[in-house]
Design an enzyme around this catalytic site. Structure first.
Site, mmCIF file in Angstrom:
data_model
loop_
_atom_site.group_PDB
_atom_site.id
_atom_site.type_symbol
_atom_site.label_atom_id
_atom_site.label_comp_id
_atom_site.label_asym_id
_atom_site.label_seq_id
_atom_site.Cartn_x
_atom_site.Cartn_y
_atom_site.Cartn_z
ATOM 1 C CG ASN A 192 -0.302 -0.041 2.503
ATOM 2 O OD1 ASN A 192 0.767 -0.626 2.647
ATOM 3 N ND2 ASN A 192 -0.898 0.596 3.485
ATOM 4 C CD GLU A 200 3.895 -1.931 13.661
ATOM 5 O OE1 GLU A 200 2.714 -1.533 13.754
ATOM 6 O OE2 GLU A 200 4.688 -1.883 14.617
ATOM 7 C CD GLU A 245 7.478 -0.908 12.077
ATOM 8 O OE1 GLU A 245 6.768 -0.063 11.508
ATOM 9 O OE2 GLU A 245 7.954 -1.911 11.509
ATOM 10 C CB CYS A 305 -2.490 0.111 8.237
ATOM 11 S SG CYS A 305 -1.067 1.175 8.491
HETATM 12 P P1 NDP Z 1 0.072 -9.307 3.127
HETATM 13 O O1 NDP Z 1 0.040 -9.779 4.516
HETATM 14 O O2 NDP Z 1 -0.639 -10.069 2.090
HETATM 15 O O3 NDP Z 1 1.568 -9.175 2.599
HETATM 16 C C1 NDP Z 1 2.567 -8.425 3.258
HETATM 17 C C2 NDP Z 1 3.930 -8.952 2.844
HETATM 18 O O4 NDP Z 1 4.088 -10.284 3.335
HETATM 19 C C3 NDP Z 1 4.108 -9.053 1.339
HETATM 20 O O5 NDP Z 1 5.444 -8.763 1.008
HETATM 21 C C4 NDP Z 1 3.762 -10.502 1.074
HETATM 22 O O6 NDP Z 1 4.293 -10.958 -0.133
HETATM 23 C C5 NDP Z 1 4.407 -11.168 2.277
HETATM 24 N N1 NDP Z 1 3.904 -12.505 2.598
HETATM 25 C C6 NDP Z 1 2.733 -13.093 2.212
HETATM 26 N N2 NDP Z 1 2.643 -14.348 2.711
HETATM 27 C C7 NDP Z 1 3.773 -14.564 3.440
HETATM 28 C C8 NDP Z 1 4.268 -15.663 4.222
HETATM 29 N N3 NDP Z 1 3.584 -16.795 4.361
HETATM 30 N N4 NDP Z 1 5.453 -15.523 4.847
HETATM 31 C C9 NDP Z 1 6.156 -14.382 4.763
HETATM 32 N N5 NDP Z 1 5.757 -13.314 4.013
HETATM 33 C C10 NDP Z 1 4.577 -13.387 3.378
HETATM 34 O O7 NDP Z 1 -0.429 -7.800 3.197
HETATM 35 P P2 NDP Z 1 -0.726 -6.827 1.995
HETATM 36 O O8 NDP Z 1 0.506 -6.658 1.165
HETATM 37 O O9 NDP Z 1 -1.983 -7.287 1.351
HETATM 38 O O10 NDP Z 1 -0.946 -5.443 2.761
HETATM 39 C C11 NDP Z 1 -2.163 -5.050 3.282
HETATM 40 C C12 NDP Z 1 -2.222 -5.314 4.776
HETATM 41 O O11 NDP Z 1 -1.143 -4.679 5.421
HETATM 42 C C13 NDP Z 1 -3.476 -4.761 5.403
HETATM 43 O O12 NDP Z 1 -4.028 -5.701 6.295
HETATM 44 C C14 NDP Z 1 -2.976 -3.551 6.180
HETATM 45 O O13 NDP Z 1 -3.763 -3.187 7.269
HETATM 46 C C15 NDP Z 1 -1.615 -3.994 6.583
HETATM 47 N N6 NDP Z 1 -0.779 -2.842 6.880
HETATM 48 C C16 NDP Z 1 -0.443 -2.593 8.183
HETATM 49 C C17 NDP Z 1 0.298 -1.465 8.510
HETATM 50 C C18 NDP Z 1 0.700 -1.188 9.925
HETATM 51 O O14 NDP Z 1 1.612 -0.399 10.119
HETATM 52 N N7 NDP Z 1 0.085 -1.781 10.929
HETATM 53 C C19 NDP Z 1 0.716 -0.512 7.471
HETATM 54 C C20 NDP Z 1 0.326 -0.894 6.147
HETATM 55 C C21 NDP Z 1 -0.402 -2.020 5.872
HETATM 56 P P3 NDP Z 1 3.409 -10.903 -1.487
HETATM 57 O O15 NDP Z 1 2.865 -9.541 -1.631
HETATM 58 O O16 NDP Z 1 4.387 -11.234 -2.505
HETATM 59 O O17 NDP Z 1 2.336 -11.924 -1.285
#
Ligand code: NDP
Length: 481
Positions: free
Chosen positions: A150, A248, A461, A282
């Site tokens: 995002n 996070e 963080e 988020c």
């Molecule tokens: P995901 O959880 O789908 O993915 C996050 C990262 O993790 C990506 O690089 C993804 O790779 C990777 N990933 C996926 N599966 C695995 C696994 N089994 N093991 C290790 N890594 C893995 O989140 P999104 O990218 O869809 O992001 C949206 C989410 O992030 C929302 O829920 C949002 O709320 C949260 N978010 C939280 C924030 C915070 O600070 N609390 C800030 C911003 C977002 P790939 O994309 O290649 O699948």
């Protein structure tokens, strides 16, 4: 077609498998570049490079580390127009937003931690006539940083900067959905003179590359930002190995409007906190609770502004709402809209896919959508949608709205709009969230603790919180006698 490359041991290289994934431009719905479909071998090479470079990097002077991180920050600024364009094309976000927020913040992340390590101090605990203790903070070793799509470069650098500043070496994985600016960032690191192997970026799928990073025994800590379910999977793998974990995760943030607030400011800010980045932040406030006395007035003003938001081509200067990040995500959001209707939600605005004229006709756009008439505990008000969908709900008392606000499994941030200082303090005390913004939204001081409670995460963080996460502590006790 342009190929994005892995950055391992200081070099830009193809994946060992020579297999590639397609990278989409979500505003036009076509593939425009290829990403390494990396595997275990690439992660293995990355961690080896990181391990080999750890001794030298961790023993380098603070000044040396600070200088190269600052150089990276300077190069981000120098190349900000290209980076902003790349971010907008890769993610679908308005170019103006990438220029104003994403890229400048990525540079600030680097310069903030470049400077923070110059001003660090350590603790000591004095025991009269017995001993003095002092605390040493040591880099952990090789650490893993995994970030979402995002705010691609913004969140990628938010992890990498403190990890490197503290003297660790890094294996990082950006989201496979938005890899382009991480690739451009690796070129910046080379040009800035970051020693080889200190940062390694492996592109590819989460369940493959992310999983390999998480489970690798030489990678001693994982800093992850993403969805709650993915966070759970990561914890399942990393916790039994006693890795340090910073998670996070998701949010379903309440935005609480009291009748004594500055209404114009609350309305304008609520439009931003609802729909900035297409609601894919988020920290967006997707549940808007409004004191009943001003419910109709707020609704009228809010809807007037929402209906005026320009949606369409992210590269147009006047665009406020760009494309969602993928067709899959768009369909997920549209499905949530369907559920909201089934739950009895009254649609006040939006509610459909938007099809712009011209070059973006096949892009993944969803109208900014507003519902009312939904109970606080229905799934629309409990599940994270992570798109341009908000609900309006009236409330009658502080007690009631606290109950509404705290009813979800999440606890990332809350917004409160009121001119009553005592009420602001009472609310902050009772809201179950890691961050409370009073009469503002997204005002960030990078020194403050950032993170969520409950299923929004583990750890904090920012500032010394991040530097502490990326270091191990040793207490040294010296006897006086
Ligand atoms: P995901 O959880 O789908 O993915 C996050 C990262 O993790 C990506 O690089 C993804 O790779 C990777 N990933 C996926 N599966 C695995 C696994 N089994 N093991 C290790 N890594 C893995 O989140 P999104 O990218 O869809 O992001 C949206 C989410 O992030 C929302 O829920 C949002 O709320 C949260 N978010 C939280 C924030 C915070 O600070 N609390 C800030 C911003 C977002 P790939 O994309 O290649 O699948």
């Amino acid at each position: 077609m342009e190929k994005i490359l892995n950055y391992i041991n200081g070099k830009l290289i193809e994946p060992v498998s020579n297999k590639w994934l397609e990278n989409y431009n979500p505003a036009i719905g076509t593939v425009y570049s290829l990403i390494p479909d990396s595997t275990k071998e690439d992660v293995e090479n990355a961690q080896k490079a990181a391990l080999n470079s750890f001794h030298k990097w961790s023993k380098s002077s603070i000044k040396e580390r600070s200088t190269v991180l600052q150089k990276i920050a300077d190069l981000i600024i120098e190349r900000q127009d290209d980076l902003a364009m790349a971010e907008s094309i890769d993610n679908g976000k308005p170019l103006a937003l990438a220029k104003k927020v994403d890229i400048p913040r990525a540079a600030t992340n680097m310069s903030f931690f470049a400077s923070a390590i110059l001003h660090e101090n350590s603790e000591s605990h004095h025991m009269s006539n017995v001993a003095i203790n002092y605390t040493l903070r040591k880099p952990i070793g090789v650490v893993g940083c995994i970030s979402p799509w995002n705010l691609p470069l913004y969140l990628f650098t938010w992890k990498i900067a403190p990890a490197l500043a503290a003297g660790n070496t890094v294996v990082a994985k950006p989201s496979e959905i938005t890899p382009m600016t991480a690739f451009l960032f690796s070129k910046i690191c080379i040009d800035a003179g970051l020693p080889k192997g200190v940062l390694n970026i492996v592109h590819g799928l989460g369940p493959k590359v992310g999983h390999e990073i998480t489970k690798h025994p030489n990678i001693k800590a994982i800093s992850f930002t993403g969805g709650t379910l993915t966070g759970q999977k990561i914890a399942e793998v990393a916790a039994p190995m006693f890795k340090k974990l910073s998670l996070e995760l998701g949010g379903k943030n309440p935005n609480i409007i009291f009748s004594d607030c500055d209404l114009e400011k609350a309305v304008s800010s609520s439009v931003l906190s609802s729909f900035s980045n297409q609601g894919q932040i988020c920290l967006c406030g997707s549940r808007i609770f409004i004191e009943r006395k001003i419910y109709d007035k707020f609704k009228e003003k809010f809807l007037e502004k929402v209906k005026a938001l320009n949606i369409g081509d992210p590269l147009e200067k006047t665009t406020k709402i760009g494309a969602l990040v993928s067709s899959q995500h768009m369909n997920k959001v549209l499905n949530h809209i369907k559920i909201a209707k089934q739950e009895g939600g009254i649609l006040l605005s939006g509610g459909k896919q938007f099809i712009p004229k011209g070059r973006c006709a096949n892009g993944y756009f969803v109208e900014p959508t507003v519902f009312e008439g939904l109970s606080f505990d229905c799934s629309t008000n409990q599940e994270e949608i992570f798109g341009p969908v908000v609900t309006l709900t009236p409330f009658d008392s502080e007690e009631e709205v606290i109950n509404f606000a705290n009813s979800t499994k999440y606890g990332l941030c809350s917004m409160v709009w009121t001119s009553d200082l005592n009420r602001a303090n009472r609310m902050s005390d009772q809201l179950q969230s890691g961050i409370v913004w009073i009469n503002c939204w997204l005002v960030r001081d990078l020194r403050t603790p950032f993170g969520g409670m409950k299923e929004s995460g583990v750890g904090r963080e920012g500032g010394t919180y991040a530097l502490n996460f990326f270091t191990e502590t040793t207490n040294v006790c010296i006897s006086y006698n």
